[in-house]
Every structure is written in C-alpha cells, then in structure tokens.
Design an enzyme around this catalytic site. Structure first.
Site, PDB file in Angstrom:
ATOM      1  N   SER A  36     -44.254  36.355  12.058  1.00  0.00           N
ATOM      2  CA  SER A  36     -43.293  35.841  10.853  1.00  0.00           C
ATOM      3  C   SER A  36     -43.935  36.850   9.476  1.00  0.00           C
ATOM      4  O   SER A  36     -43.440  37.810   9.536  1.00  0.00           O
ATOM      5  CB  SER A  36     -43.921  34.225  10.641  1.00  0.00           C
ATOM      6  N   ASP A  52     -41.204  35.556  16.531  1.00  0.00           N
ATOM      7  CA  ASP A  52     -40.145  34.524  15.903  1.00  0.00           C
ATOM      8  C   ASP A  52     -40.080  35.149  14.398  1.00  0.00           C
ATOM      9  O   ASP A  52     -40.457  34.282  13.884  1.00  0.00           O
ATOM     10  CB  ASP A  52     -40.882  33.282  16.032  1.00  0.00           C
ATOM     11  N   HIS A  57     -42.158  27.447  15.439  1.00  0.00           N
ATOM     12  CA  HIS A  57     -41.796  28.666  15.223  1.00  0.00           C
ATOM     13  C   HIS A  57     -43.508  29.719  15.592  1.00  0.00           C
ATOM     14  O   HIS A  57     -43.665  30.590  15.434  1.00  0.00           O
ATOM     15  CB  HIS A  57     -42.284  27.765  13.606  1.00  0.00           C
TER      16      HIS A  57
END
Length: 386
Positions: A156, A181, A349
């Site tokens: 991320s 992700d 996530h």
C-alpha cells in the site's frame, strides 16, 4: 496505505492460520476450535519471527534520526520491506518466517518515519520524497558504498514509497520491485472516503488484547497469528499513563491544580481534564500515528504511481487481492508483459498478513525465476498464469 482496507472493496475471509508454537509457520492451515473455545488475542514478540532488531542512525541537517529495522537471514539478496500507512515493520513478521524457509535471502523490515519505533526530528513530514530519501539513507547507513543486491517490497503506502525510491535511483544495487495491493486508480478513488473510514475506527483500546481482537473482528487483519505480532506496532500507551493507579493520581493532581484557579472556568476545565484522563485510564492504548493528519500527503503518494512503476527498468511484481483493482495504465502494461502479476483471492487489503504463505510463495518464485535467489528446503516454484 493500510487504512484503505474498508474503502478498497475487501476480499472474503481467508482460512485462519495456527498460532506460534502450533507446528511452525504453516499460515495457510485452518485453526480448529473446539466448542466454546476462545481465541487467544494476547500479543506475541517480534523475536518469534525475526532474528534481530537494530536502530539505524542516519545523519541529516538537523541532527540524527533513528530508524528501527528487524532482520533475518545471512546470505542472498536483501528483501527491504516497507509497510503500509499506520502499520509497522511488524506487519511483515509472519511473511518473514515464510519466505526465509523457501529461498536464501536476507530480510530487512523498516519502520518508516512517524511509524513504529522509528524516531525522527520531523515525524510529521510524510511526503513521498522524504520517505523515499529515508529508505536510501538507511541502506547507505547499513551497507555503505557497496550495498548487496536489494529487492524493494512494499504494501500500500509502502508500495508507493518503494516505487518512488526506485524511480529516483536511491538504492544503487536495486534488482527488483514488488508492490502489494496498491494501484493508482483505486487508491485515488478511495481517498475521498478515507477520513470517514478513519473516523469510524476506535480512538482508544483498553489493552493490547482488545486492540488485537478489534483488528481481527473488524477485518483490518484477517489473520490472527499476524495480528498478535503486528498490532503491537500500530498502537501505543496513551501518554502519561503507566498503570491504573498512576492514572488515578494524575487525575487527582489535575483536579487539585484546577481548584487554585478562578471559579469562572474552574468547573468546566476540571470536568474536561478529568473526563479526558478517565478515558485514558479506561482505554490506555491509542494509535501510534494519527493518519487523518497526514491527508495532505496522500495525493503525492499515489498520483502518477502506475506510470512510475511501469518506467522502472527492473523486473517488477504486482500482487493484488482482486483483479478489479487494476487501472487502465497497469492493465495495458500487464498485457504488454511489462511486469509479472498475481492475484491472491480471499484476502483483504493486508494481503501479506492475511496470506503470508501465498505471498512468500509468489515472491520466492519471482526471485528464483529471475535467478536472484536459490531455493531451500525443497521449495518448488509455482508459476502463475498471469
């Protein structure tokens, strides 16, 4: 960044891994519970997953900054791991145990500025440029002018910082890049609802166990084993609170001081401070970083990220929780074979925490495929179809 879980269409719950001491780090196995048996939400030390910990000093114009790193392994390329926003290097703990058992490599998991146990002069400067420079400075401080081969892996926000670091040539021995992700299009769309997500989180927790339980039940971390070590790096004790007894004496001291003030605002101030301290006494843990205050940097982390990623002239890997996360630029780049992509379904996530074995398998296969590392323990590559 890690707070995008809610706003980035999370995947379904994966199977839950066993806890430390229940047969190694076979994180994909299911944890079977008997009727009425409670899950253990107690925290676990970093030392069960990493071999050592080090505080790396970096010189700058204003003095010295100290960056916390956790390390494992003694041979092979260095996998430099960068966590998501609000998380810490401890989010890589279970992944570290999994990857070390598959390929010959060294792990360096870094607490980025403003996060975990890293201490810097200006912890509020979380710009992509500053954090990318931090990564380069830590590499230089650790290895000097001749760093070993390094692969940057980021989740991320950490994935975005990895790309900014690579595109700025701040790590001279860089051999590979992996984003987990994080996609520009999806991230930019999610920023609009970020503040609402952050406001919906608890501001305090009664204990570490309470924080770990919340992280699992809310879906922030879908893997109990990882949550037990990772959440320790996300929360801290409220300032001035050392114990329930200490909290009480602080409250009483504030009340006595207020009694000496003029009566006009005395009762209001006294009630407010007493209420604040009682809240801290009942909920002595809070977040290490207030992500809401970092909003001015969000756009800089993600805008233009896809093209930056595609332009990096090194082998690249993109791991996603769902194929729907791809934006136009990455879709075209993937069709042109500019990077390797793998989708890991049934994850939220925090892919590397939810499915550490699957992520370790994907990274190990990538390293072996490009002849960056040697397999160990009889590991067999599983080449993905995409």
């Amino acid at each position: 960044m890690s707070a995008l879980e809610k706003s980035m269409h999370l995947g379904r719950l994966p199977s839950r891994p066993p806890l430390p001491g229940s047969g190694g780090s076979q994180s994909g196995a299911k944890m079977r519970m008997g009727p009425g048996r409670k899950r253990d939400f107690s925290p676990v030390s970093w030392s069960q997953y990493f071999e050592s910990m080090e505080d790396v000093e970096v010189e700058n114009e204003t003095g010295k900054d100290t960056f916390r790193v956790y390390k494992s392994g003694s041979e092979g390329p260095v996998l430099l791991l960068l966590h998501g926003g609000g998380h810490s290097a401890l989010s890589w703990a279970v992944f570290t145990a999994a990857i070390i058992s598959r390929v010959q490599c060294r792990i360096v998991a870094l607490d980025l500025r403003g996060h975990g146990e890293t201490k810097v002069k200006n912890s509020e400067d979380l710009s992509a440029e500053t954090m990318a420079k931090d990564v380069g400075n830590v590499v230089e401080a650790m290895y000097g002018d001749l760093p070993p081969p390094i692969m940057l892996i980021g989740h991320s926000m950490g994935g975005a910082i990895a790309v900014h670091t690579a595109s700025s040539n701040l790590v001279p021995s860089l051999l590979g890049l992996c984003m987990i992700d994080v996609v520009e299009g999806t991230a930019m769309d999610a920023l609009n609802s970020m503040q609402n997500f952050l406001r919906g989180r608890p501001k305090t927790f009664k204990s570490l166990e309470n924080a770990i339980e919340w992280s699992v039940k809310s879906g922030q971390i879908r893997n109990l084993e990882s949550a037990r070590v990772s959440m320790v790096g996300q929360v801290k004790q409220c300032e001035g609170i050392t114990s329930p007894e200490g909290s009480k004496s602080i409250v009483e001291g504030i009340i006595e001081e207020e009694e000496e003030d003029e009566e006009g605002s005395e009762s209001i101030n006294k009630r407010k401070k007493e209420d604040d301290m009682e809240t801290k006494k009942d909920h002595p843990y809070t977040w290490r970083i207030e992500l809401a205050k970092t909003e001015k940097y969000w756009d800089g982390w993600f805008r233009g990220l896809s093209n930056l990623f595609l332009s990096c002239p090194i082998p690249k890997l993109l791991l996603l929780a769902g194929v729907d996360r791809l934006d136009k630029d990455l879709t075209i780049g993937q069709m042109q074979g500019k990077f390797q992509m793998q989708v890991l379904p049934q994850c939220g996530h925090a892919v590397h925490e939810d499915a550490p074995d699957k992520v370790a398998e994907a990274v190990a296969t990538f390293l072996i495929r490009h002849r960056f590392a040697e397999p160990i323990g009889g590991f067999q590559c599983v080449f993905p179809g995409c």
